[in-house]
Design a protein around this motif. Structure first.
Motif, short mmCIF file in Angstrom:
data_model
loop_
_atom_site.label_atom_id
_atom_site.label_comp_id
_atom_site.label_asym_id
_atom_site.label_seq_id
_atom_site.Cartn_x
_atom_site.Cartn_y
_atom_site.Cartn_z
N THR A 64 0.84 -1.19 0.00
CA THR A 64 0.00 0.00 0.00
C THR A 64 0.88 1.25 0.00
O THR A 64 1.79 1.36 0.80
CB THR A 64 -0.91 0.02 1.24
OG1 THR A 64 -1.68 -1.17 1.25
CG2 THR A 64 -1.83 1.22 1.23
N THR A 65 0.56 2.17 -0.90
CA THR A 65 1.34 3.40 -1.01
C THR A 65 0.44 4.61 -0.84
O THR A 65 -0.67 4.64 -1.35
CB THR A 65 2.05 3.48 -2.38
OG1 THR A 65 2.89 2.34 -2.53
CG2 THR A 65 2.89 4.73 -2.50
N ILE A 66 0.96 5.60 -0.14
CA ILE A 66 0.30 6.90 0.00
C ILE A 66 1.20 7.92 -0.68
O ILE A 66 2.38 8.01 -0.39
CB ILE A 66 0.10 7.26 1.48
CG1 ILE A 66 -0.86 6.28 2.14
CG2 ILE A 66 -0.40 8.70 1.62
CD1 ILE A 66 -0.97 6.43 3.64
N ALA A 121 0.27 12.47 6.36
CA ALA A 121 0.60 11.28 5.58
C ALA A 121 1.34 10.25 6.43
O ALA A 121 1.09 9.05 6.30
CB ALA A 121 1.43 11.66 4.36
N VAL A 122 2.22 10.70 7.30
CA VAL A 122 2.92 9.78 8.21
C VAL A 122 1.91 9.09 9.11
O VAL A 122 1.96 7.86 9.30
CB VAL A 122 4.00 10.53 9.02
CG1 VAL A 122 4.49 9.69 10.19
CG2 VAL A 122 5.17 10.93 8.12
N ASP A 123 0.97 9.85 9.66
CA ASP A 123 -0.07 9.26 10.51
C ASP A 123 -0.89 8.23 9.74
O ASP A 123 -1.17 7.14 10.25
CB ASP A 123 -0.99 10.34 11.08
CG ASP A 123 -0.31 11.24 12.09
OD1 ASP A 123 0.77 10.87 12.61
OD2 ASP A 123 -0.85 12.34 12.36
N GLU A 124 -1.30 8.57 8.53
CA GLU A 124 -2.08 7.64 7.71
C GLU A 124 -1.27 6.39 7.36
O GLU A 124 -1.80 5.29 7.35
CB GLU A 124 -2.57 8.33 6.43
CG GLU A 124 -3.70 9.29 6.65
CD GLU A 124 -4.99 8.61 7.09
OE1 GLU A 124 -5.29 7.50 6.62
OE2 GLU A 124 -5.70 9.21 7.92
N ALA A 125 0.01 6.57 7.06
CA ALA A 125 0.86 5.42 6.72
C ALA A 125 0.98 4.48 7.91
O ALA A 125 0.97 3.25 7.74
CB ALA A 125 2.24 5.91 6.27
N ARG A 126 1.08 5.02 9.10
CA ARG A 126 1.14 4.17 10.31
C ARG A 126 -0.17 3.39 10.47
O ARG A 126 -0.15 2.19 10.77
CB ARG A 126 1.38 5.03 11.55
CG ARG A 126 2.80 5.46 11.69
CD ARG A 126 3.04 6.13 13.04
NE ARG A 126 4.42 6.53 13.14
CZ ARG A 126 4.82 7.76 13.41
NH1 ARG A 126 3.94 8.72 13.63
NH2 ARG A 126 6.11 8.04 13.49
N LEU A 127 -1.30 4.07 10.29
CA LEU A 127 -2.60 3.41 10.44
C LEU A 127 -2.81 2.31 9.40
O LEU A 127 -3.39 1.27 9.71
CB LEU A 127 -3.73 4.44 10.29
CG LEU A 127 -3.95 5.39 11.44
CD1 LEU A 127 -4.96 6.47 11.05
CD2 LEU A 127 -4.43 4.64 12.67
N ARG A 128 -2.35 2.53 8.19
CA ARG A 128 -2.61 1.60 7.09
C ARG A 128 -1.48 0.61 6.84
O ARG A 128 -1.61 -0.25 5.98
CB ARG A 128 -2.85 2.40 5.81
CG ARG A 128 -4.05 3.31 5.86
CD ARG A 128 -4.05 4.27 4.69
NE ARG A 128 -5.13 5.22 4.76
CZ ARG A 128 -6.15 5.25 3.91
NH1 ARG A 128 -6.23 4.39 2.94
NH2 ARG A 128 -7.10 6.15 4.05
N LEU A 187 -4.15 6.43 -1.44
CA LEU A 187 -4.54 7.71 -0.89
C LEU A 187 -3.57 8.78 -1.38
O LEU A 187 -2.38 8.51 -1.55
CB LEU A 187 -4.50 7.67 0.65
CG LEU A 187 -4.83 8.92 1.42
CD1 LEU A 187 -6.32 9.26 1.31
CD2 LEU A 187 -4.45 8.77 2.89
N VAL A 188 -4.09 10.00 -1.56
CA VAL A 188 -3.25 11.16 -1.84
C VAL A 188 -3.46 12.15 -0.70
O VAL A 188 -4.59 12.39 -0.29
CB VAL A 188 -3.65 11.87 -3.15
CG1 VAL A 188 -2.73 13.05 -3.43
CG2 VAL A 188 -3.65 10.92 -4.31
N VAL A 244 -5.33 18.68 4.02
CA VAL A 244 -5.09 19.14 5.39
C VAL A 244 -4.67 20.60 5.39
O VAL A 244 -4.03 21.07 4.47
CB VAL A 244 -4.03 18.27 6.11
CG1 VAL A 244 -4.51 16.85 6.27
CG2 VAL A 244 -2.70 18.30 5.37
N LYS A 245 -5.07 21.30 6.43
CA LYS A 245 -4.69 22.69 6.60
C LYS A 245 -3.58 22.76 7.66
O LYS A 245 -3.52 21.93 8.55
CB LYS A 245 -5.88 23.53 7.07
CG LYS A 245 -6.97 23.63 6.03
CD LYS A 245 -7.98 24.69 6.38
CE LYS A 245 -8.96 24.22 7.42
NZ LYS A 245 -10.02 25.18 7.70
N PRO A 246 -2.72 23.78 7.54
CA PRO A 246 -1.65 23.92 8.55
C PRO A 246 -2.21 24.28 9.91
O PRO A 246 -3.31 24.72 10.05
CB PRO A 246 -0.78 25.04 8.00
CG PRO A 246 -1.52 25.68 6.89
CD PRO A 246 -2.65 24.78 6.51
#
Length: 141
Positions: free
Chosen positions: A13-15, A32-39, A105-106, A139-141
């Motif tokens: 799986t790639t983000i 993206a780091v958070d999503e990569a950890r979850l997935r 995911l992007v 995502v917003k800053p």
């Protein structure tokens, strides 16, 4: 010109994440780091410049890329960082990366722009939202 930096081989799986050395770009990488950890996914980080200006604030410097590499290495997530200069529009390059990696995911950073600003300059985020073949996380800053 294409510059790549790779860590270890990527899982299935790639983000894909669009990175700029701005608060919005930094927020995109963190999300993206958070999503990569979850997935259990790898990251494919893309920094793009049209290459048509003397100064492009969206093009990451060597220092920015080194800091990005350090952050990603510390996260323990498998990743690849690619910098594209002069190939095309940022939205097109991100969408190309999505297709090449078959991304799940992007992740993109968003910044507030006036309606007139969008009309005159276009919207990379809008193009990605409309044309990406997978879910997009803004995502917003």
């Amino acid at each position: 010109m294409r510059t790549e930096r790779t860590a270890t081989p990527a899982p299935d799986t790639t983000i894909v994440v669009g990175y700029t050395p701005t608060p919005a770009g930094e927020a995109a990488v963190r999300a993206a780091v958070d999503e990569a950890r979850l997935r259990g996914a790898s990251l494919y980080v893309v920094n793009v410049s049209r290459g048509d200006a003397y100064v492009d604030r969206n093009l990451a410097s060597r220092q920015h890329l080194n800091e990005l590499q350090r952050l990603l290495a510390e996260s323990g997530i498998q990743h690849r960082v690619v910098q594209e200069v002069g190939r095309g529009e940022p939205s097109e390059e991100l969408l190309r990366a999505v297709e090449e990696t078959n991304a799940a995911l992007v992740v993109i950073g968003l910044r507030h722009r006036t309606p007139v600003g969008k009309l005159l300059l276009g919207s990379t985020a809008q193009q990605i939202l409309l044309d990406a073949p997978c879910p997009v996380l803004g995502v917003k800053p």
